[in-house]
Design an enzyme around this catalytic site. Sequence first.
Site, PDB file in Angstrom:
ATOM      1  CG  ASP A 261     -66.394 -60.397 -35.343  1.00 40.09           C
ATOM      2  OD1 ASP A 261     -67.429 -60.689 -35.964  1.00 40.09           O
ATOM      3  OD2 ASP A 261     -66.273 -60.524 -34.110  1.00 40.09           O
ATOM      4  CG  ASP A 299     -68.763 -63.968 -39.857  1.00 44.87           C
ATOM      5  OD1 ASP A 299     -69.435 -64.905 -40.307  1.00 44.87           O
ATOM      6  OD2 ASP A 299     -68.476 -63.856 -38.645  1.00 44.87           O
ATOM      7  CG  ASP A 470     -69.394 -68.586 -30.107  1.00 47.58           C
ATOM      8  OD1 ASP A 470     -68.659 -69.058 -30.994  1.00 47.58           O
ATOM      9  OD2 ASP A 470     -70.458 -69.115 -29.753  1.00 47.58           O
TER      10      ASP A 470
END
Length: 498
Positions: A261, A299, A470
């Site tokens: 991330d 991601d 989130d």
Amino acid sequence: MTTTRRLLQVAASPVLAAALLTSTAPSASAADPQPLYGELATNGTFAAGTTGWWSSGTSMASAGGALVATVNGGTGNLWDAMVGQDGIRLRPGATYTLSFDAKASAPAKMRTTAQLGDAPYTAALDRTVDLTTVSKRFTWTFTSGIDTTTGAVNFQFGGQPVKTDIVIDNVSLTTSTAREGFYTDPANNAATWVKNNPGDPRAAKIKSAIADHNTVKWFGDWDADRNPATGIQAEVSDYVGAAAAQGRVPVLVAYNIPGRDCGGASSGGAGSPALYKAWIDKFAQGIAGRPAIVVLEPDAVAQSSDDACMKGAAEQRFDMLRYATQRLQAQGKFVQTYLDAGNATWTLGPDLSGTQGIGLKKMAYLLNRSGVATARGVSVNVANFDDTAIADDYAKRLAAQLKTDFGVTSRWVVDTARNGNGGYVVPGSPSSGHVGFCNPPKRKLGATSRAGSAGGAEYQLWIKNPGDSDGNSSQCPAGSPPAGTFSPVLAEALIDGR
């Protein structure tokens, strides 16, 4: 097969059948003569004639790509004439789906069973249907209460009033496939909250709408045993094993790439490429060749194009992802891996042709560098909100790009957990999309985990567990909990679409 043996099949004892419900499921063994998972019936399309099938009290032949059995008219019992297949492995507590097409030259009754192949011939499934001259598809999903390596699937149709041709085709008996459904994580965050808050007026609502449908478990550096070379194998094995015992498919997310991330709300991951490879080795070994769907490193591929994030380590990331896809592929045909490909509105900057935007050509290039050729396909929309049609369109165009540029055939799965109202648009900014937005308002639950439709995703999956935050950065609404933490407020908002 003798008629006498088959006559005994109607005499199953209800008491014995009930007792068998508590039997212990057998463990997998290299010596098992029958498959444990996937398709258990052989030659169900009768492409090889009647190979693998037996008959009793009737003739049997292959005609027009189907099995045709002729039974003389007269009085009698259904079990006086039958066809079937032996050597079926049935496990107690496991879910199975039997389906087939059937018709008759005249209206007829037919009894279908999945049962013990020997006395006392206990049936796990027993259905009688009416056949007409028009072929019809019959499908039943059932839970086995019997434990046998010598099970049988039988079709019984004796005692017809007139001479009748019975036509059977496309016989399928499966377990641990999407037909039987996806395994629900019993310890998902929503279920844990419901268990710990039985008096909360929201508990029943959250249980029925969310907790009972959370079919994906995420694995990373937060697991109980943080030793990257040992603990993860046992955790994955326990989870996949519990799903296999139920005959359902587990969905796992591997989320432990170093630099995860890019330092954002879900930052973390293994401490080095070597530690990551040790971790993914044990992760794959924990699956042990059993049925599983793996979503690989959400991601990670898209963020590999971010030089500020990668700090010159993009090649290391490509190497780790290739290593992971290869190790998972080595677990065999029952393990399906989907390498994450971001979402339809993720801006990668200019693609390799200089075009701004999502950059399909650039994403295809990054996926190819990351080992997509050894995965089954890609995942899209993970933890995002695009409606399914938008996500499917992106994935379809990406698949075409991969085929054109690299000759890679790519399927895809879509995260539908929170896409019931589509992507969030910042008020006053119609082109804003949702990328980077945290816990946006007025989102809604999407379709629960299921097989996809022709021309679209292979599976629609709740990958991001609804109600899990989130994050709590400045981009998030005030009071948002840390990333991955369950919030009943967020959960109820997704249920109500507010």
